[in-house]
Write a protein that holds these residues in place. Structure first.
Motif, mmCIF file in Angstrom:
data_model
loop_
_atom_site.group_PDB
_atom_site.id
_atom_site.type_symbol
_atom_site.label_atom_id
_atom_site.label_comp_id
_atom_site.label_asym_id
_atom_site.label_seq_id
_atom_site.Cartn_x
_atom_site.Cartn_y
_atom_site.Cartn_z
ATOM 1 N N PRO A 1 0.806 -1.223 0.000
ATOM 2 C CA PRO A 1 0.000 0.000 0.000
ATOM 3 C C PRO A 1 0.838 1.271 0.000
ATOM 4 N N GLU A 2 1.933 1.294 0.763
ATOM 5 C CA GLU A 2 2.773 2.487 0.827
ATOM 6 C C GLU A 2 3.354 2.821 -0.536
ATOM 7 N N LEU B 1 1.248 6.842 -6.998
ATOM 8 C CA LEU B 1 0.156 7.701 -7.438
ATOM 9 C C LEU B 1 0.328 9.151 -7.006
ATOM 10 N N ILE B 2 1.108 9.377 -5.958
ATOM 11 C CA ILE B 2 1.283 10.745 -5.472
ATOM 12 C C ILE B 2 2.585 11.366 -5.973
ATOM 13 N N LEU B 3 3.695 10.646 -5.892
ATOM 14 C CA LEU B 3 5.009 11.269 -6.030
ATOM 15 C C LEU B 3 5.752 11.004 -7.327
ATOM 16 N N CYS B 4 5.377 10.009 -8.093
ATOM 17 C CA CYS B 4 6.179 9.627 -9.273
ATOM 18 C C CYS B 4 6.071 10.696 -10.365
ATOM 19 N N ALA B 5 7.043 11.574 -10.416
ATOM 20 C CA ALA B 5 6.998 12.716 -11.331
ATOM 21 C C ALA B 5 7.124 12.310 -12.797
ATOM 22 N N ASP B 6 7.660 11.119 -13.062
ATOM 23 C CA ASP B 6 7.853 10.670 -14.447
ATOM 24 C C ASP B 6 6.652 9.913 -14.993
ATOM 25 N N GLN C 1 2.861 26.338 -4.828
ATOM 26 C CA GLN C 1 2.888 25.870 -3.442
ATOM 27 C C GLN C 1 2.318 24.463 -3.307
ATOM 28 N N LEU C 2 1.185 24.195 -3.978
ATOM 29 C CA LEU C 2 0.572 22.872 -3.881
ATOM 30 C C LEU C 2 1.474 21.812 -4.485
ATOM 31 N N HIS C 3 2.102 22.124 -5.608
ATOM 32 C CA HIS C 3 3.024 21.173 -6.235
ATOM 33 C C HIS C 3 4.201 20.884 -5.312
ATOM 34 N N SER C 4 4.752 21.923 -4.700
ATOM 35 C CA SER C 4 5.900 21.746 -3.803
ATOM 36 C C SER C 4 5.535 20.895 -2.598
ATOM 37 N N GLU C 5 4.365 21.133 -2.024
ATOM 38 C CA GLU C 5 3.949 20.381 -0.844
ATOM 39 C C GLU C 5 3.671 18.923 -1.177
ATOM 40 N N VAL C 6 3.085 18.669 -2.346
ATOM 41 C CA VAL C 6 2.838 17.284 -2.750
ATOM 42 C C VAL C 6 4.157 16.555 -2.956
ATOM 43 N N GLY D 1 5.364 7.706 4.303
ATOM 44 C CA GLY D 1 5.357 6.884 5.504
ATOM 45 C C GLY D 1 4.589 7.538 6.640
ATOM 46 N N ASP D 2 4.819 8.831 6.848
ATOM 47 C CA ASP D 2 4.114 9.544 7.916
ATOM 48 C C ASP D 2 2.618 9.620 7.628
ATOM 49 N N LEU D 3 2.273 9.821 6.355
ATOM 50 C CA LEU D 3 0.862 9.914 5.991
ATOM 51 C C LEU D 3 0.138 8.606 6.262
ATOM 52 N N LEU D 4 0.784 7.493 5.939
ATOM 53 C CA LEU D 4 0.151 6.199 6.165
ATOM 54 C C LEU D 4 0.036 5.882 7.655
ATOM 55 N N ARG D 5 0.992 6.346 8.439
ATOM 56 C CA ARG D 5 0.902 6.131 9.879
ATOM 57 C C ARG D 5 -0.158 7.020 10.515
ATOM 58 N N GLY D 6 -0.471 8.138 9.844
ATOM 59 C CA GLY D 6 -1.548 9.002 10.304
ATOM 60 C C GLY D 6 -2.832 8.661 9.570
ATOM 61 N N SER D 7 -3.269 9.549 8.681
ATOM 62 C CA SER D 7 -4.482 9.296 7.909
ATOM 63 C C SER D 7 -4.304 9.850 6.508
ATOM 64 N N LEU D 8 -3.969 8.963 5.574
ATOM 65 C CA LEU D 8 -3.860 9.385 4.185
ATOM 66 C C LEU D 8 -5.216 9.840 3.666
ATOM 67 N N HIS D 9 -6.281 9.227 4.170
ATOM 68 C CA HIS D 9 -7.633 9.629 3.780
ATOM 69 C C HIS D 9 -7.864 11.115 4.078
ATOM 70 N N ALA D 10 -7.458 11.559 5.260
ATOM 71 C CA ALA D 10 -7.620 12.970 5.625
ATOM 72 C C ALA D 10 -6.745 13.863 4.742
ATOM 73 N N TRP D 11 -5.510 13.410 4.462
ATOM 74 C CA TRP D 11 -4.610 14.187 3.608
ATOM 75 C C TRP D 11 -5.190 14.325 2.204
ATOM 76 N N LEU D 12 -5.725 13.245 1.665
ATOM 77 C CA LEU D 12 -6.301 13.293 0.328
ATOM 78 C C LEU D 12 -7.534 14.191 0.288
ATOM 79 N N ASN D 13 -8.355 14.168 1.331
ATOM 80 C CA ASN D 13 -9.502 15.065 1.388
ATOM 81 C C ASN D 13 -9.056 16.524 1.393
ATOM 82 N N ASP D 14 -8.009 16.817 2.141
ATOM 83 C CA ASP D 14 -7.471 18.180 2.152
ATOM 84 C C ASP D 14 -6.912 18.549 0.782
ATOM 85 N N PHE D 15 -6.237 17.596 0.140
ATOM 86 C CA PHE D 15 -5.708 17.845 -1.200
ATOM 87 C C PHE D 15 -6.839 18.158 -2.177
ATOM 88 N N LEU D 16 -7.925 17.382 -2.124
ATOM 89 C CA LEU D 16 -9.052 17.614 -3.026
ATOM 90 C C LEU D 16 -9.660 18.995 -2.807
#
Length: 359
Positions: A244-245, A251-256, A289-294, A300-315
């Protein structure tokens, strides 16, 4: 370029991309529903998809139960659902018709033929006979329209506003596709972090993990990857079992890889810089700013917290960026009174109309 013309081109591209991504989500859930499992788990997948698409309330008002057949029809052919595939294809065609002088004949004919053929296929019962055939066709027609854009359009402002609509919509939808799985995990109260070994290769579950649930998790993550044409990409990049990680990282970070959030936002910020005007400094700063933050997102930290919440904030932030683009370049979006859950949809989710474009 007139803001009204740019508006039509922008939304024409967004609707085409949205139709494709809705087909991708439906295809992934339909394929997973074919795996032996409980009816409740199948329904959980459909409910999660409706929830992430912000359509759960609208669906529940018209349908007493959550079944594969009803959800597929609602998301594919229901003209009362403003985010259904057929509604998106109609809106793309109507926006294209309004600016025929700004696009090539080949592009207009592609979009017009897509709309006409979609009606014929649905009337012929393709959803009842073979939903996957229709989903693959929608994806192919979206690919075709983008190919015609790239092969026939001059690289002017018209071209860039179409590309801007495409990549804003893609960032939104890739996040939604990934979030469906995490919505299911939160509803189920579980978040597996262990590798998900393909059951055919290694049927023995890991200690403490139910064999059936591990198998379903593997098939679901594989379906998520296939829904974004990322299964082969994952194998090529990671050369390992599905985790899952790593799926989230791809889906989030692969710039290529052109369907990732990082790649989509990179295109968005470059295009806004190309078409900047005297009012667009805020939109340009938001995109950067949004591109830089993504790109700096610690998976790893997101999965240990709540990726669902992060994705909702991103949307929410992508929706804010889209509203800023509309205000600075296009026809500003008119606020609508909140009367139901449908009014709580993001503005990009409610722009479909029988008119070329309704603010």
């Amino acid at each position: 370029m007139l803001s009204r013309t740019a508006d039509h081109l922008f939304w024409m591209a967004r609707y085409t991309e949205r139709a494709e991504n809705t087909a991708r989500m439906l295809d992934a859930n339909y394929q997973l529903a074919l795996v032996p499992q409980s009816d409740e788990y199948v329904a959980l997948g459909w409910r999660a998809m409706l929830s992430i698409s912000e359509l759960a309330g609208i669906y529940a008002a018209a349908h007493p139960s959550t079944t594969s057949r009803d959800v597929i029809a609602f998301m594919s052919s229901d003209r009362d659902n403003l985010s259904s595939i057929v509604s998106c294809l109609r809106a793309a065609r109507e926006n294209a018709r309004a600016v025929r002088g700004s696009i090539t004949t080949e592009l207009w004919e592609t979009l017009n033929t897509t709309w006409l053929d979609a009606q014929r296929m649905l009337a012929d019962g393709v959803l009842e006979r073979d939903p996957c055939e229709f989903f693959e066709w929608v994806k192919f027609r979206s690919h075709l329209s983008r190919g015609v854009q790239l092969g026939t359009m001059v690289r002017d402002e018209a071209f860039y506003f179409m590309r801007l609509g495409t990549f804003l919509e893609r960032a939104d939808n890739t996040a939604r596709i990934l979030d469906v799985k995490y919505e299911m995990l939160e509803q189920r109260g579980a978040a597996p972090a262990q590798p998900l070994v393909e059951p055919v290769v290694q049927p023995v579950a890991q200690p403490g993990v139910q064999p059936l649930m591990q198998s379903l998790d593997y098939y679901h993550w594989a379906a998520v990857l296939r829904s974004v044409s990322g299964f082969e990409v994952y194998r090529k990049v990671y050369r390992d079992v599905i985790m899952p990680e790593r799926v989230a990282e791809l889906l989030i970070l692969c710039a290529d890889w052109p369907r990732s959030l990082a790649a989509s936002l990179d295109e968005v910020q470059q295009i806004i810089a190309r078409v900047r005007n005297a009012r667009s400094a805020h939109a340009e700063a938001m995109a950067v700013q949004l591109h830089s933050e993504v790109c700096a997102a610690p998976i790893g930290d997101l999965l240990r917290g709540s990726l669902h919440a992060w994705l909702n904030d991103f949307l929410a932030r992508v929706n804010e960026l889209g509203s800023c683009v509309s205000r600075d370049f296009l026809v500003p979006l008119a606020p609508e009174p909140v009367a139901s859950e449908s009014a709580a949809l993001s503005q990009s989710q409610v722009q479909v109309s029988t008119q070329p474009h309704a603010a």
